[in-house]
Design a protein around this motif. Sequence first.
Motif, mmCIF file in Angstrom:
data_model
loop_
_atom_site.group_PDB
_atom_site.id
_atom_site.type_symbol
_atom_site.label_atom_id
_atom_site.label_comp_id
_atom_site.label_asym_id
_atom_site.label_seq_id
_atom_site.Cartn_x
_atom_site.Cartn_y
_atom_site.Cartn_z
ATOM 1 N N LEU A 131 0.836 -1.207 0.000
ATOM 2 C CA LEU A 131 0.000 0.000 0.000
ATOM 3 C C LEU A 131 0.874 1.262 0.000
ATOM 4 O O LEU A 131 0.634 2.199 -0.765
ATOM 5 N N GLY A 132 1.892 1.264 0.854
ATOM 6 C CA GLY A 132 2.798 2.414 0.938
ATOM 7 C C GLY A 132 3.503 2.681 -0.381
ATOM 8 O O GLY A 132 3.639 3.828 -0.817
ATOM 9 N N ASN A 133 3.954 1.611 -1.042
ATOM 10 C CA ASN A 133 4.619 1.752 -2.329
ATOM 11 C C ASN A 133 3.703 2.396 -3.368
ATOM 12 O O ASN A 133 4.137 3.231 -4.153
ATOM 13 N N VAL A 134 2.436 1.984 -3.369
ATOM 14 C CA VAL A 134 1.514 2.470 -4.395
ATOM 15 C C VAL A 134 1.056 3.906 -4.089
ATOM 16 O O VAL A 134 0.808 4.698 -4.995
ATOM 17 N N MET A 135 1.010 4.253 -2.796
ATOM 18 C CA MET A 135 0.568 5.604 -2.405
ATOM 19 C C MET A 135 1.658 6.654 -2.588
ATOM 20 O O MET A 135 1.362 7.853 -2.706
ATOM 21 N N GLU A 136 2.913 6.229 -2.586
ATOM 22 C CA GLU A 136 4.042 7.160 -2.479
ATOM 23 C C GLU A 136 4.049 8.266 -3.557
ATOM 24 O O GLU A 136 4.053 9.452 -3.222
ATOM 25 N N ALA A 137 4.032 7.870 -4.822
ATOM 26 C CA ALA A 137 4.159 8.885 -5.883
ATOM 27 C C ALA A 137 2.928 9.798 -5.977
ATOM 28 O O ALA A 137 3.082 11.014 -6.137
ATOM 29 N N PRO A 138 1.712 9.252 -5.884
ATOM 30 C CA PRO A 138 0.557 10.167 -5.918
ATOM 31 C C PRO A 138 0.630 11.235 -4.819
ATOM 32 O O PRO A 138 0.274 12.388 -5.054
ATOM 33 N N VAL A 139 1.132 10.868 -3.640
ATOM 34 C CA VAL A 139 1.258 11.841 -2.548
ATOM 35 C C VAL A 139 2.431 12.782 -2.808
ATOM 36 O O VAL A 139 2.287 14.008 -2.764
ATOM 37 N N GLN A 140 3.611 12.199 -3.121
ATOM 38 C CA GLN A 140 4.828 13.005 -3.235
ATOM 39 C C GLN A 140 4.909 13.801 -4.537
ATOM 40 O O GLN A 140 5.388 14.925 -4.547
ATOM 41 N N VAL A 141 4.478 13.187 -5.641
ATOM 42 C CA VAL A 141 4.629 13.837 -6.952
ATOM 43 C C VAL A 141 3.378 14.626 -7.336
ATOM 44 O O VAL A 141 3.467 15.751 -7.822
ATOM 45 N N LEU A 142 2.202 14.016 -7.118
ATOM 46 C CA LEU A 142 0.966 14.688 -7.536
ATOM 47 C C LEU A 142 0.364 15.537 -6.428
ATOM 48 O O LEU A 142 -0.579 16.287 -6.653
ATOM 49 N N GLY A 143 0.890 15.384 -5.200
ATOM 50 C CA GLY A 143 0.377 16.171 -4.087
ATOM 51 C C GLY A 143 -1.013 15.778 -3.620
ATOM 52 O O GLY A 143 -1.766 16.588 -3.065
ATOM 53 N N LYS A 144 -1.390 14.521 -3.859
ATOM 54 C CA LYS A 144 -2.709 14.038 -3.418
ATOM 55 C C LYS A 144 -2.743 13.916 -1.892
ATOM 56 O O LYS A 144 -1.724 13.648 -1.257
ATOM 57 N N GLY A 145 -3.928 14.045 -1.342
ATOM 58 C CA GLY A 145 -4.116 13.812 0.086
ATOM 59 C C GLY A 145 -3.964 12.331 0.399
ATOM 60 O O GLY A 145 -4.204 11.477 -0.461
ATOM 61 N N LYS A 146 -3.565 12.033 1.633
ATOM 62 C CA LYS A 146 -3.317 10.646 2.046
ATOM 63 C C LYS A 146 -4.534 9.752 1.842
ATOM 64 O O LYS A 146 -4.433 8.631 1.357
ATOM 65 N N SER A 147 -5.718 10.235 2.238
ATOM 66 C CA SER A 147 -6.885 9.345 2.212
ATOM 67 C C SER A 147 -7.310 9.072 0.773
ATOM 68 O O SER A 147 -7.679 7.954 0.423
#
Length: 254
Positions: free
Chosen positions: A109-125
């Motif tokens: 889950l962490g691997n898949v969430m990483e780029a959307p949060v870090q690169v796209l600036g998406k919220g965690k949820s």
Amino acid sequence: MVEMTGVHKWYGDAHVLRGVDLVVQQGTVTVMLGPSGSGKSTALRCINQLEEIGAGSIRVEGELMGYREGTKGGSPALYRLHPRQIATQRARVGMVFQRFNLFPHMTALGNVMEAPVQVLGKGKSEARERAVEMLSRVGLADRLDHYPAQLSGGQQQRVAIARALAMDPDIMLFDEPTSALDPELVGEVLGVMRDLASSGMTMIVVTHEIGFAREVADQVVFMADGVIVEHGPVAQVIDAPTEQRTKDFLAHVL
Ligand code: ADP
Ligand code: MG
């Protein structure tokens, strides 16, 4: 969707891509074949702007990769984009490598969430929700909290595919995605790729899996010595190649 025109790439004195012309239509699967060292990985890395090209142009959805068109003294000129703009373009191109390159200290889950949060600036949820959706899509809904070391090679590669999909790419590039896998694990990864192709994803796949090419490829391109030697449907390039280099290569892999 993708248009490479006269693309050249040099590594120092080594002329690795020698005028690559490639057109990939939206929603189609292109399988790229060719001997080791022919430039397949380099071609994908150039599309994804992991490498800067030496000459020619690459367009994705009509947009020039890496450069802005302008004028200088009344003549057309190209200006290199800012690294931030290149990162934005790169986010639209998903890439899956032979080695899965997952972060070992993060769960699936962490691997898949990483780029959307870090690169796209998406919220965690929001990122978490999408990550769960993508991991379910590759058949790993029950492995969300597993670390890479706790997953088989096939499962790790499926996490890598989910990770690329989480960025909502316009096109997916696969560089020998099954060649590092034990034979019994190849099928599950090809199955996910087959599903992705049926969903209409535009894909370029470097693989020696001729069975996969037969089933899924709209276009097969054969690369040798830094150029595309032959391209066309399976029935042409695999079943009735006209170039001697294609025939020699197929004689080895078939
Ligand atoms: P393929 O994926 O078809 O096996 P590659 O694109 O990896 O081929 O490599 C094409 C050629 O470019 C090879 O001769 C390889 O040695 C060379 N090459 C690839 N990457 C580099 C690099 N970073 N520096 C120098 N030469 C490279
Ligand atoms: Mg390669």
